[in-house]
Enzyme design. Structure first.
Site, PDB file in Angstrom:
ATOM      1  N   ASP A 167     -17.979 -10.232-121.021  1.00 56.23           N
ATOM      2  CA  ASP A 167     -18.244  -9.094-121.899  1.00 56.23           C
ATOM      3  C   ASP A 167     -17.653  -9.366-123.281  1.00 56.23           C
ATOM      4  OD1 ASP A 167     -18.428  -6.702-123.242  1.00 56.23           O
ATOM      5  OD2 ASP A 167     -17.465  -5.485-121.698  1.00 56.23           O
ATOM      6  N   HIS A 176     -17.473  -5.000-125.674  1.00 54.81           N
ATOM      7  CA  HIS A 176     -16.402  -4.012-125.652  1.00 54.81           C
ATOM      8  C   HIS A 176     -15.088  -4.680-126.057  1.00 54.81           C
ATOM      9  CE1 HIS A 176     -19.535  -2.411-122.901  1.00 54.81           C
ATOM     10  NE2 HIS A 176     -19.235  -1.294-123.551  1.00 54.81           N
ATOM     11  N   SER A 184     -20.813   3.408-125.272  1.00 58.33           N
ATOM     12  CA  SER A 184     -19.615   2.944-124.585  1.00 58.33           C
ATOM     13  C   SER A 184     -18.596   2.325-125.537  1.00 58.33           C
ATOM     14  CB  SER A 184     -19.987   1.934-123.495  1.00 58.33           C
ATOM     15  OG  SER A 184     -20.711   0.839-124.030  1.00 58.33           O
TER      16      SER A 184
END
Length: 389
Positions: A365, A368, A137
């Site tokens: 998060d 990312h 990802s």
């Protein structure tokens, strides 16, 4: 997703990609200026992995691209945060992040500069080429960045997105160029076995690699999934040949998996036709249960102590050193480690006013990256390698 017609968003596929738990270094010598039809890069000078990234300035002299600092630049970002090809978890401003300075930092190496990304120039150099980014990802993060960097110069109706198994591709139709993403977080194969158990085959790769054939530029990444804690592990067993193992040191497994990939590249790709880049591990700021990046608004100026070299980098360097195929190692780890302000933190989804009052009720998060943001610089660096003139 704009301009992708009947192939538009396959929500399950997108969620899987995000939530399923320059020198760029020339491994047989110094990286050199080249075009896609220039074979000077094939000259082997030694068998050492040169981890010093160097680039060329307008006078042809070199400098270390990895040695630099982040500078605030009002001419950034390179595209609008409303780019229709961004997935929701990285649209931090749309999701309510109150600041936007994280979009305006440009990486400046000491002694030279990285050429600003020029979409038309890039597409012209990549005409009739296939570019594929392979990984997890975080690579999806980088793919969306690259698509957004180029899509603004392409007229409506002359761009589309298509899907094929674990791949998705953005097509710039007038340039006959595709920018593709292949979901393969381990590079090697993860399969279902008896009793629905997940088996990570350390010596099998063809089910993924069949999608890499015929591609002109391959950019790889594989690191994060190998180090997931047991709670979040994506496999139940390792398998190598006929041997099944319940546990293995993650870095030993990583070395075995990378070796399988390296052997495939050596045996199946032609360096006269295909360029291969391996991007180093993207740093995470997950300490304090993921709150290390929350409410961070500017980069670190420097490290307070000598940064730790990730184990994945040591393993990767060792595997690449033993390859015959000339792979470029793009080291983005330390420069990105300075950017704890660049992660989505709690802004991976929209929040109403009441929810904004209690941000710590949400997961943060710190793996990312918000877009526009740090991966744009990765793409500027790899673009400089591919089209440097």
């Amino acid at each position: 997703m704009a301009d992708c017609g009947s192939n538009c968003p396959k929500v399950l596929f997108l969620l899987l990609l995000f939530f399923t738990p320059f020198q760029l270094s020339f491994l047989h010598g110094n990286s050199s200026e080249f075009e896609l039809d220039d074979e000077s890069w094939l000259d082997e000078k030694d068998d050492e992995v040169n981890m010093v990234q160097t680039g060329h300035d307008s006078q042809g002299s070199t400098c270390d691209l990895s040695d630099g600092k982040w500078v605030y630049d009002l001419s950034y970002p390179l595209y609008d945060s409303g780019c229709p090809y961004l997935s929701s978890p990285v649209t931090c401003r749309k999701n309510g992040r109150p600041d936007s300075d994280y979009e305006k930092w440009r990486w400046k190496p000491h002694g030279c500069s990285i050429q600003r990304f020029d979409a038309l120039h890039f597409l012209g150099k990549m005409r009739r080429k296939r570019i594929m980014l392979v990984g997890d990802s975080i690579m999806r993060n980088q793919w969306e960045s690259l698509v957004c960097l180029v899509q603004g110069v392409i007229p409506t109706g002359r761009k589309k997105v298509t899907y094929d198994g674990p791949t998705m591709a953005f097509h710039a139709l007038d340039f006959e160029t595709s920018i593709e993403l292949c979901w393969a977080p381990f590079l090697v194969e993860l399969k279902k076995g008896p009793e629905n158990k997940r088996i990570l085959h350390l010596d099998l790769i063809e089910e993924n690699a069949k999608y890499w054939r015929g591609v002109d530029v391959l950019v790889y990444d594989s690191a994060h999934w190998w180090t997931h804690s047991q709670k979040w592990s994506s496999w139940d067993y390792f398998m190598e040949g006929n041997t099944v193992l319940r546990s293995m040191n993650p870095m030993v497994a990583y070395q075995k998996g990378l070796t399988t990939w390296a052997k495939w590249v050596d045996l199946n790709l032609d360096p006269h036709k295909t360029r291969v880049i391996f991007r180093s591990v993207s740093p995470r700021h997950n300490r304090q249960n993921g709150w290390k990046c929350y409410n961070q608004k500017q980069p670190l100026e420097f490290f307070s102590h000598k940064p730790h070299v990730p184990e994945q980098m040591v393993v990767l360097k060792g595997v690449l050193k033993g390859m015959r195929f000339p792979v470029y190692l793009q080291d983005i780890t330390m420069m990105s480690a300075l950017r704890k302000d660049g992660h989505p933190s709690v802004y991976t989804r929209g929040m109403d006013q009441e929810q904004k009052q209690h941000p710590r009720d949400f997961t943060s998060d710190c793996s990312h990256w918000c877009l526009p943001g740090v991966p744009d610089t990765w793409n500027e660096m790899s673009s400089a390698l591919l089209i440097h003139v």
